[in-house]
Scaffold this active site. Structure first.
Site, PDB file in Angstrom:
ATOM      1  N   PRO A   2     -30.294 -22.659 -73.704  1.00 56.14           N
ATOM      2  CA  PRO A   2     -31.375 -23.886 -75.039  1.00 56.14           C
ATOM      3  C   PRO A   2     -32.122 -24.257 -73.600  1.00 56.14           C
ATOM      4  CG  PRO A   2     -28.983 -23.196 -75.559  1.00 56.14           C
ATOM      5  CD  PRO A   2     -28.822 -23.024 -74.351  1.00 56.14           C
ATOM      6  N   GLU A   3     -33.169 -24.006 -74.072  1.00 60.07           N
ATOM      7  CA  GLU A   3     -34.282 -25.026 -73.445  1.00 60.07           C
ATOM      8  C   GLU A   3     -35.390 -25.736 -74.322  1.00 60.07           C
ATOM      9  OE1 GLU A   3     -36.530 -23.023 -69.997  1.00 60.07           O
ATOM     10  OE2 GLU A   3     -35.345 -22.312 -69.678  1.00 60.07           O
ATOM     11  N   LYS A  62     -33.929 -31.874 -74.716  1.00 52.65           N
ATOM     12  CA  LYS A  62     -32.838 -30.746 -74.318  1.00 52.65           C
ATOM     13  C   LYS A  62     -31.972 -30.996 -75.546  1.00 52.65           C
ATOM     14  CE  LYS A  62     -34.067 -28.026 -70.278  1.00 52.65           C
ATOM     15  NZ  LYS A  62     -33.264 -27.866 -68.832  1.00 52.65           N
ATOM     16  N   ARG A 127     -19.337 -20.979 -73.465  1.00 51.58           N
ATOM     17  CA  ARG A 127     -18.707 -22.185 -72.024  1.00 51.58           C
ATOM     18  C   ARG A 127     -18.050 -22.872 -72.481  1.00 51.58           C
ATOM     19  NH1 ARG A 127     -22.960 -20.268 -67.475  1.00 51.58           N
ATOM     20  NH2 ARG A 127     -21.191 -21.109 -65.892  1.00 51.58           N
ATOM     21  N   ARG A 280     -32.331 -22.187 -58.375  1.00 46.01           N
ATOM     22  CA  ARG A 280     -31.641 -21.738 -59.780  1.00 46.01           C
ATOM     23  C   ARG A 280     -33.082 -20.121 -59.411  1.00 46.01           C
ATOM     24  NH1 ARG A 280     -31.320 -24.259 -63.759  1.00 46.01           N
ATOM     25  NH2 ARG A 280     -31.010 -22.610 -65.683  1.00 46.01           N
TER      26      ARG A 280
END
Length: 289
Positions: A2-3, A62, A127, A280
């Site tokens: 999620p951003e 965020k 997670r 990344r």
């Protein structure tokens, strides 16, 4: 994953149902997975929050913020009047009003009451990397007013972009991921923003020209607002869902993210490549950028 667009979608998705509700009970959902980080402990969190009203649901970068009323603040010896919950979804956290993808990864439940109507709000995290904190008024004020976070990406003006770019020679993609410089942009949308702005992701930030910086600022607003309108991006792993457990739609509009070796949809001549920056994945078109 999620951003900013996904978190903004979560906030908008739960706001109407949650604002104005009284917290009846907070409970940890039974789960065989690793325990979620909750601060303070659940017993103290429940003692400080149960019986209070959620007066606002907001986003800070965020993070999701559930602001609480400050009723009886003078009677709270622990100084917990005002303040509120701060939820960091991190990789796979979701705020849900409807049936979750599964019950195994449900982590925390708020049992709410509005008039005579009972409601439920859940935090689900596959997670288990997300966090939930209950901050006092001072701690929450520091978070909302800045703290260690940079200016929100949706609030950045051209002088703000110029200032952060001129201050570092780091690659521009890496700078966009630095939450202390600009808050809310993550890996996915950084690649999309730089592609739309026609900027190579390895370009040192302090070497960007004024027109490039202006294009990047405009691309940031265009990409993020479009993603919010489409309620975020649900990728192939299917972990991101909106508050009603439905897919987002912006993944269908991705130009470069996770499209390595595909033809560039912008110029139709270049082939999208993948490189690694700051551990990344970065995707871009060598011809366009």
């Amino acid at each position: 994953m999620p951003e900013l667009p996904e978190v903004e979608t979560m906030v908008r998705g739960i706001r109407d149902a949650v604002e104005g509700t009284r917290i009846v009970r907070i409970r940890r959902c039974p789960s065989p997975c690793r325990p979620l980080q909750i601060t303070p402990g659940l017993r103290q969190m429940a003692r400080r929050a149960e019986g209070r009203t959620i007066v606002a649901v907001q986003r800070r970068a965020k993070r999701i913020v559930l602001k609480l009323d400050d009723e009886a603040a003078a009677d709270r010896s622990d100084g917990s009047g005002g303040g509120g919950f701060v939820i960091e979804p991190r990789m796979t956290g979701l705020m849900l009003l409807s049936d979750p993808p599964n019950t195994k990864h449900l982590r925390l439940e708020w049992q709410l009451l509005k008039g005579n109507e009972e409601r439920r709000l859940w935090f689900w995290d596959q997670r288990g990397l997300g966090t939930i904190s209950l901050l006092d008024a001072e701690g929450l004020s520091q978070l909302l007013d800045g703290g260690r976070l940079g200016k929100d990406a949706l609030d950045m003006a051209p002088p703000d972009w110029t200032a952060i770019c001129r201050a570092t020679s780091r690659p521009i993609k890496v700078l966009l991921l630095d939450q202390s410089k600009v808050a809310g942009i993550g890996n996915l949308y950084a690649s999309e923003i730089l592609h739309l702005a026609r900027i190579h992701p390895e370009t040192p930030a302090d070497r960007l020209t004024r027109p490039q910086i202006q294009r990047m600022g405009a691309a940031t607003l265009e990409i993020l607002h479009a993603a919010i309108r489409h309620e975020g991006s649900t990728l192939s792993d299917g972990t991101y869902r909106n508050a009603l457990n439905q897919d987002g739609g912006y993944q269908n509009s991705h130009r470069v993210y996770d499209r390595a070796e595909e033809r560039c949809p912008t110029c139709t001549k270049g082939v999208i490549v993948r490189i690694v920056q700051a551990q990344r994945s970065t995707f871009y078109c060598p011809r366009c950028q």
